[in-house]
Design a protein around this motif. Sequence first.
Motif, mmCIF file in Angstrom:
data_model
loop_
_atom_site.group_PDB
_atom_site.id
_atom_site.type_symbol
_atom_site.label_atom_id
_atom_site.label_comp_id
_atom_site.label_asym_id
_atom_site.label_seq_id
_atom_site.Cartn_x
_atom_site.Cartn_y
_atom_site.Cartn_z
ATOM 1 N N PHE A 117 -16.105 5.597 -14.361
ATOM 2 C CA PHE A 117 -15.530 6.198 -13.156
ATOM 3 C C PHE A 117 -16.645 6.784 -12.302
ATOM 4 O O PHE A 117 -17.568 7.413 -12.817
ATOM 5 N N VAL A 118 -16.527 6.590 -10.979
ATOM 6 C CA VAL A 118 -17.506 7.153 -10.048
ATOM 7 C C VAL A 118 -16.872 8.233 -9.176
ATOM 8 O O VAL A 118 -17.374 9.351 -9.094
ATOM 9 N N ALA A 119 -15.751 7.899 -8.527
ATOM 10 C CA ALA A 119 -15.115 8.847 -7.616
ATOM 11 C C ALA A 119 -13.672 8.433 -7.387
ATOM 12 O O ALA A 119 -13.319 7.263 -7.524
ATOM 13 N N GLY A 120 -12.840 9.419 -7.021
ATOM 14 C CA GLY A 120 -11.440 9.133 -6.747
ATOM 15 C C GLY A 120 -10.915 10.024 -5.645
ATOM 16 O O GLY A 120 -11.460 11.104 -5.389
ATOM 17 N N ILE A 121 -9.864 9.570 -4.969
ATOM 18 C CA ILE A 121 -9.259 10.347 -3.885
ATOM 19 C C ILE A 121 -7.797 9.949 -3.752
ATOM 20 O O ILE A 121 -7.438 8.782 -3.979
ATOM 21 N N ASN A 122 -6.960 10.918 -3.398
ATOM 22 C CA ASN A 122 -5.557 10.591 -3.159
ATOM 23 C C ASN A 122 -5.420 9.725 -1.915
ATOM 24 O O ASN A 122 -6.173 9.893 -0.963
ATOM 25 N N TRP A 123 -4.468 8.832 -1.911
ATOM 26 C CA TRP A 123 -4.256 7.966 -0.765
ATOM 27 C C TRP A 123 -3.968 8.797 0.479
ATOM 28 O O TRP A 123 -4.380 8.442 1.581
ATOM 29 N N SER A 124 -3.319 9.915 0.312
ATOM 30 C CA SER A 124 -3.013 10.786 1.442
ATOM 31 C C SER A 124 -4.177 11.679 1.828
ATOM 32 O O SER A 124 -4.107 12.430 2.793
ATOM 33 N N GLY A 125 -5.263 11.605 1.067
ATOM 34 C CA GLY A 125 -6.422 12.430 1.341
ATOM 35 C C GLY A 125 -6.457 13.639 0.434
ATOM 36 O O GLY A 125 -5.451 14.056 -0.095
ATOM 37 N N GLY A 126 -7.622 14.198 0.247
ATOM 38 C CA GLY A 126 -7.739 15.363 -0.597
ATOM 39 C C GLY A 126 -7.908 15.008 -2.064
ATOM 40 O O GLY A 126 -7.814 13.854 -2.461
ATOM 41 N N ALA A 127 -8.144 16.058 -2.855
ATOM 42 C CA ALA A 127 -8.285 15.925 -4.313
ATOM 43 C C ALA A 127 -9.360 14.924 -4.680
ATOM 44 O O ALA A 127 -9.189 14.117 -5.613
ATOM 45 N N THR B 93 0.822 -1.220 0.000
ATOM 46 C CA THR B 93 0.000 0.000 0.000
ATOM 47 C C THR B 93 0.854 1.267 0.000
ATOM 48 O O THR B 93 0.357 2.336 -0.365
ATOM 49 N N PHE B 94 2.117 1.152 0.389
ATOM 50 C CA PHE B 94 2.982 2.330 0.376
ATOM 51 C C PHE B 94 3.183 2.857 -1.042
ATOM 52 O O PHE B 94 3.577 3.993 -1.250
ATOM 53 N N SER B 95 2.919 2.006 -2.031
ATOM 54 C CA SER B 95 3.094 2.419 -3.424
ATOM 55 C C SER B 95 1.844 3.067 -4.016
ATOM 56 O O SER B 95 1.880 3.578 -5.132
ATOM 57 N N VAL B 96 0.749 3.042 -3.260
ATOM 58 C CA VAL B 96 -0.507 3.576 -3.791
ATOM 59 C C VAL B 96 -0.516 5.096 -3.750
ATOM 60 O O VAL B 96 -0.204 5.703 -2.726
ATOM 61 N N TYR B 97 -0.882 5.709 -4.860
ATOM 62 C CA TYR B 97 -0.986 7.170 -4.946
ATOM 63 C C TYR B 97 -2.441 7.627 -4.898
ATOM 64 O O TYR B 97 -2.754 8.621 -4.263
ATOM 65 N N ARG B 98 -3.297 6.877 -5.548
ATOM 66 C CA ARG B 98 -4.691 7.314 -5.648
ATOM 67 C C ARG B 98 -5.603 6.094 -5.679
ATOM 68 O O ARG B 98 -5.239 5.051 -6.236
ATOM 69 N N MET B 99 -6.780 6.262 -5.080
ATOM 70 C CA MET B 99 -7.796 5.217 -5.051
ATOM 71 C C MET B 99 -9.031 5.703 -5.793
ATOM 72 O O MET B 99 -9.338 6.902 -5.785
ATOM 73 N N GLY B 100 -9.745 4.763 -6.383
ATOM 74 C CA GLY B 100 -10.956 5.144 -7.094
ATOM 75 C C GLY B 100 -12.042 4.100 -6.973
ATOM 76 O O GLY B 100 -11.773 2.938 -6.653
ATOM 77 N N TRP B 101 -13.260 4.548 -7.193
ATOM 78 C CA TRP B 101 -14.409 3.657 -7.322
ATOM 79 C C TRP B 101 -14.924 3.762 -8.750
ATOM 80 O O TRP B 101 -15.081 4.867 -9.279
#
Length: 118
Positions: free
Chosen positions: A47-57, A28-36
């Motif tokens: 695409f439905v929604a996305g968010i940075n792994w660190s939060g925001g955007a 998971t340390f390699s993950v930059y962004r998550m999406g649904w």
Amino acid sequence: QVQLVESGGGLVQAGGSLRLSCAASGRTFSVYRMGWFRQAPGKEREFVAGINWSGGAATYADSVKGRFTISRDNVKNTVYLQMNSLKFEDTAVYICAARRHSAPYDYWGQGTQVTVDS
């Protein structure tokens, strides 16, 4: 590798709510962004929604803006999709995805079925 497991799908009446969860494990340390994403029968995955792994955007498809909210809990390595005011046309298999920086989404979960009864 990153493993993604979705949960929280089910059958709900139109106007109701559901919260989907996506638990991430592995690198998971390699993950930059998550999406649904979601895919309805006979339709393309969208695409439905996305968010940075660190939060925001956080970003959303126009069709769900104001009704869905994506969030993450980095302690639990979990991303959520809160879905309110559900409509029949939201019926689909919802799939969680992850990507590394400057890369396409290349980690995918198995999906969870959401059925909205009109």
